[in-house]
Design an enzyme around this catalytic site. Structure first.
Site, PDB file in Angstrom:
ATOM      1  N   GLY A 142      13.914  -2.432  -1.763  1.00 28.16           N
ATOM      2  CA  GLY A 142      13.819  -1.509  -2.892  1.00 28.16           C
ATOM      3  C   GLY A 142      14.816  -0.377  -2.711  1.00 28.16           C
TER       4      GLY A 142
ATOM      5  N   LYS B  21       9.940  -8.873  -6.101  1.00 25.51           N
ATOM      6  CA  LYS B  21       9.707  -9.952  -5.123  1.00 25.51           C
ATOM      7  C   LYS B  21       9.922 -11.336  -5.714  1.00 25.51           C
ATOM      8  CE  LYS B  21       5.868  -7.741  -2.638  1.00 25.51           C
ATOM      9  NZ  LYS B  21       5.976  -7.891  -1.189  1.00 25.51           N
TER      10      LYS B  21
ATOM     11  N   LYS C 144      17.252 -11.838   2.310  1.00 26.65           N
ATOM     12  CA  LYS C 144      15.989 -12.431   2.746  1.00 26.65           C
ATOM     13  C   LYS C 144      15.123 -12.762   1.537  1.00 26.65           C
ATOM     14  CE  LYS C 144      11.714 -10.937   5.013  1.00 26.65           C
ATOM     15  NZ  LYS C 144      11.033 -10.727   3.706  1.00 26.65           N
TER      16      LYS C 144
ATOM     17  N   ASP D 233      11.475 -13.008  -0.162  1.00 29.72           N
ATOM     18  CA  ASP D 233      10.266 -12.249   0.082  1.00 29.72           C
ATOM     19  C   ASP D 233       9.181 -13.164   0.641  1.00 29.72           C
ATOM     20  OD1 ASP D 233       9.805  -9.175  -1.649  1.00 29.72           O
ATOM     21  OD2 ASP D 233       9.105  -9.789   0.314  1.00 29.72           O
ATOM     22  N   GLU D 234       8.149 -12.522   1.234  1.00 33.33           N
ATOM     23  CA  GLU D 234       7.171 -13.312   2.001  1.00 33.33           C
ATOM     24  C   GLU D 234       6.425 -14.302   1.116  1.00 33.33           C
ATOM     25  OE1 GLU D 234       7.076 -10.060   1.635  1.00 33.33           O
ATOM     26  OE2 GLU D 234       5.300  -9.738   0.400  1.00 33.33           O
TER      27      GLU D 234
ATOM     28  N   HIS E 249       8.263 -13.484   9.479  1.00 32.36           N
ATOM     29  CA  HIS E 249       7.596 -12.456   8.666  1.00 32.36           C
ATOM     30  C   HIS E 249       6.131 -12.458   9.089  1.00 32.36           C
ATOM     31  CE1 HIS E 249       6.120 -10.087   5.352  1.00 32.36           C
ATOM     32  NE2 HIS E 249       7.356  -9.829   4.996  1.00 32.36           N
ATOM     33  N   ARG E 250       5.489 -11.294   9.046  1.00 31.40           N
ATOM     34  CA  ARG E 250       4.126 -11.205   9.617  1.00 31.40           C
ATOM     35  C   ARG E 250       3.047 -10.960   8.554  1.00 31.40           C
ATOM     36  NH1 ARG E 250       3.819  -5.112  12.223  1.00 31.40           N
ATOM     37  NH2 ARG E 250       4.612  -4.043  10.395  1.00 31.40           N
TER      38      ARG E 250
ATOM     39  N   LYS F 165      14.645  -7.689  -5.207  1.00 34.44           N
ATOM     40  CA  LYS F 165      13.406  -7.135  -5.791  1.00 34.44           C
ATOM     41  C   LYS F 165      13.581  -7.049  -7.307  1.00 34.44           C
ATOM     42  CE  LYS F 165      11.276  -6.166  -1.870  1.00 34.44           C
ATOM     43  NZ  LYS F 165       9.940  -6.568  -1.437  1.00 34.44           N
TER      44      LYS F 165
ATOM     45  N   LYS G 126       6.357   2.442   4.124  1.00 32.05           N
ATOM     46  CA  LYS G 126       5.159   2.374   3.271  1.00 32.05           C
ATOM     47  C   LYS G 126       3.981   1.654   3.929  1.00 32.05           C
ATOM     48  CE  LYS G 126       6.450  -1.993   1.057  1.00 32.05           C
ATOM     49  NZ  LYS G 126       7.016  -2.661  -0.108  1.00 32.05           N
TER      50      LYS G 126
ATOM     51  N   SER H  94      11.185  -2.910   8.346  1.00 34.05           N
ATOM     52  CA  SER H  94      11.258  -3.135   6.904  1.00 34.05           C
ATOM     53  C   SER H  94      10.031  -2.532   6.248  1.00 34.05           C
ATOM     54  CB  SER H  94      11.269  -4.655   6.679  1.00 34.05           C
ATOM     55  OG  SER H  94      10.972  -4.963   5.367  1.00 34.05           O
ATOM     56  N   GLY H  95      10.184  -2.144   4.977  1.00 35.84           N
ATOM     57  CA  GLY H  95       8.990  -1.674   4.254  1.00 35.84           C
ATOM     58  C   GLY H  95       9.140  -0.237   3.818  1.00 35.84           C
ATOM     59  N   GLY H  96       9.657  -0.054   2.641  1.00 40.39           N
ATOM     60  CA  GLY H  96       9.746   1.308   2.105  1.00 40.39           C
ATOM     61  C   GLY H  96      10.931   2.077   2.634  1.00 40.39           C
TER      62      GLY H  96
ATOM     63  N   HIS I 122       9.095  -8.931  12.368  1.00 37.74           N
ATOM     64  CA  HIS I 122       8.814  -7.612  11.795  1.00 37.74           C
ATOM     65  C   HIS I 122       7.893  -6.829  12.719  1.00 37.74           C
ATOM     66  CE1 HIS I 122      10.096  -8.311   7.408  1.00 37.74           C
ATOM     67  NE2 HIS I 122      10.465  -9.381   8.080  1.00 37.74           N
TER      68      HIS I 122
HETATM   69  C1  CAP Z   1       9.719  -4.801   2.113  1.00 39.18           C
HETATM   70  C2  CAP Z   1       8.991  -6.118   2.038  1.00 39.18           C
HETATM   71  C3  CAP Z   1       8.511  -6.606   3.356  1.00 39.18           C
HETATM   72  C4  CAP Z   1       7.653  -5.626   4.076  1.00 39.18           C
HETATM   73  C5  CAP Z   1       6.897  -6.343   5.160  1.00 39.18           C
HETATM   74  C6  CAP Z   1       7.812  -6.046   1.089  1.00 39.18           C
HETATM   75  O1  CAP Z   1      10.221  -4.506   0.882  1.00 39.18           O
HETATM   76  O2  CAP Z   1       9.846  -7.108   1.535  1.00 39.18           O
HETATM   77  O3  CAP Z   1       7.770  -7.792   3.101  1.00 39.18           O
HETATM   78  O4  CAP Z   1       8.484  -4.723   4.653  1.00 39.18           O
HETATM   79  O5  CAP Z   1       6.269  -5.376   5.926  1.00 39.18           O
HETATM   80  O6  CAP Z   1       7.573  -7.073   0.501  1.00 39.18           O
HETATM   81  O7  CAP Z   1       7.193  -5.011   1.071  1.00 39.18           O
HETATM   82  P1  CAP Z   1      10.733  -3.007   0.642  1.00 39.18           P
HETATM   83  P2  CAP Z   1       6.444  -5.372   7.500  1.00 39.18           P
HETATM   84  O8  CAP Z   1      11.886  -2.795   1.604  1.00 39.18           O
HETATM   85  O9  CAP Z   1      11.166  -2.934  -0.792  1.00 39.18           O
HETATM   86  O10 CAP Z   1       9.590  -2.106   0.941  1.00 39.18           O
HETATM   87  O11 CAP Z   1       7.924  -5.366   7.721  1.00 39.18           O
HETATM   88  O12 CAP Z   1       5.744  -4.112   7.926  1.00 39.18           O
HETATM   89  O13 CAP Z   1       5.796  -6.622   7.986  1.00 39.18           O
HETATM   90 MG    MG Z   2       8.283  -8.553   1.376  1.00 42.61          MG
END
Ligand code: CAP
Ligand code: MG
Length: 430
Positions: free
Chosen positions: A378, A156, A180, A182-183, A272-273, A154, A312, A353-355, A305
């Site tokens: 993060g 991203k 990983k 990022d998406e 990834h979704r 990060k 978050k 994943s996510g926050g 995911h």
């Molecule tokens: C998380 C993340 C993931 C999300 C996807 C982001 O980063 O890389 O893409 O978690 O959500 O871009 O937000 P953080 P989900 O760990 O810094 O939040 O897993 O709900 O599909």
């Molecule tokens: Mg991401």
């Protein structure tokens, strides 16, 4: 007697007992004003199978055999049985065009959500499911019991390939298994996919040598299908054993193609979704994450995911845990969702994943158990002492959680964890 204008009522057969080969769907539905439940149910079953809006001059004999039947209306919940002959074997896009197609746009419905589908063995047998599956992933990474760990560099996007690989090295040296993409990172002028793949491979080899641990990456091949095949082969040639795909933006067709390709290469697919919340967030309209995860297990991703419930992004505890259980089960028995015997389709690893940050690790493990992947991004790069110490803090939080120890107590002798708790405590980001 005036001629009937429509024949929707022919798609309703309350108390019909579905055949064992029927594909059954569970919908949440709300009729529009002036439409009865039965009128709505008939329209859903008709438009998603063999019907149309009006009676026809000529009807082929086969229609009787392939009509879907709305057979269980329970308040706002509807079950529809679809004869197997409606569905082309191993054609996920065609299935979606039926059970998740025109019906969402029908004026007779105020809301409609596809919650679940029960696939009969006669349908499942055409799909291979995951190549590696949950146990295969554990074997690839030589991680027996604890959650698999990973992080996304990060911010991203913004690192050059060289900087990206440096962050990856720090992440691996902090004890994480995976790094990983990022998406929305695929290939940019300053971080070209090919350059990143090679630089990361060098760092992986160095980290494996220095730690004695297996290290890997979830490099994002999302793109046009032929390009994804080329990138998957490039990953394989560079010793990577995973490929990441944004499965919603790529679509079921390309995921099916890449399942074949990655399977031939012995590689696992990380799903990834991104974009899922466009259709699964509204409880009354769209397609559930439960169904999306289910069809992706059928097609054959190895990990997907499912949310964190406490991080978050959206998704309740019940939903996240329910999806994870469905992904790992050999047989899901009917409850709020439908019965599903997975037969030979391997279990899929749920990804959370996510926050997330070290302070939230025990709570997520309480919801998902140890058979999961924790992506903390993060939550490690924001550690006061940087990425490597952030990853170490997460590993310490996992150790504490697995031993049932209080984080604060554990942090007394684990400084990286203490520093993380001093910064974030148990903060739940929004
Ligand atoms: C998380 C993340 C993931 C999300 C996807 C982001 O980063 O890389 O893409 O978690 O959500 O871009 O937000 P953080 P989900 O760990 O810094 O939040 O897993 O709900 O599909
Ligand atoms: Mg991401």
């Amino acid at each position: 007697m005036p001629e009937k204008i429509d024949w929707y009522d022919e798609f309703i057969k309350i108390d019909h007992i579905p055949s064992k080969n029927d594909l059954i769907c569970l919908y949440y539905f709300e009729p529009a004003r002036g439409i009865t439940e039965k009128q709505a149910a008939g329209r859903i079953a008709s438009e998603s199978s063999a019907g149309t809006w009006t009676t026809l001059h000529k009807m082929p004999e086969m229609v009787e055999k392939i009509k879907a039947k709305a057979f269980d209306i329970n308040g706002k919940y509807l079950k529809v049985a679809y004869p197997l002959d409606l569905w082309e074997p191993k054609n996920a896009p065609q299935l979606l065009s039926g059970i998740a197609g025109n019906i969402f746009g029908m004026k007779a419905l105020k809301n409609l959500k596809l919650l679940d589908a029960s696939f009969p063995q006669a349908y499942i047998k055409h799909y291979k499911g995951p190549e590696q599956g949950m146990q295969g992933i554990r074997s690839l990474l030589k991680v027996k019991k604890r959650p698999i760990t990973g992080a996304v560099p990060k911010p991203k996007i913004g690192f050059t390939a060289a900087e990206h690989a440096e962050v990856a090295f720090e992440t691996w040296m902090g004890g994480f298994d995976l790094v990983k993409d990022d998406e929305n990172l695929t290939s940019t002028s300053f971080n070209q996919f090919e350059d990143r793949v090679l630089r990361m491979a060098k760092m992986r080899d160095r980290a494996e040598k220095e730690t004695g641990e297996q290290k890997d990456a979830l490099l994002n091949i999302t793109g046009e299908t032929n390009e994804m095949i080329r990138k998957a082969r490039l990953l394989h040639d560079s010793g990577w054993r995973f490929a990441m795909i944004d499965v919603v933006t790529c679509g079921t067709s390309s995921v099916q193609t890449l399942r074949e390709e990655c399977g031939d290469l012995g590689m696992a697919i990380h799903a990834h979704r991104a974009m899922h919340a466009a259709f699964d967030r509204n409880p009354k309209h769209g397609i559930s994450m439960y169904f999306l995860a289910k069809i992706m297990r059928l097609i054959g991703v190895d990990e997907i995911h499912v949310g964190t419930a406490i991080g978050k992004l959206t998704g309740s505890k019940k939903e996240v845990a329910g999806i994870a259980d469905m992904l790992r089960a050999s047989h899901v028995f009917e409850g709020e969702m439908l019965d599903q015997d997975w037969g030979k389709i391997k279990p899929v690893l749920p990804v959370s994943s996510g926050g997330l940050h070290p302070g939230l690790v025990p709570s997520v493990m309480k919801i998902l158990g140890n058979d999961c992947m924790l992506l903390v991004s993060g939550g490690i790069h924001g550690h006061p002492k940087g990425t490597r110490n952030g990853a170490a803090a997460v590993m310490q939080a996992i150790e504490a959680a697995m031993d049932g120890l209080d984080l604060k107590d554990y942090a007394r002798k684990h400084y990286e964890l203490k520093q993380a708790l001093d910064k974030w405590g148990y903060y739940k980001p929004k």
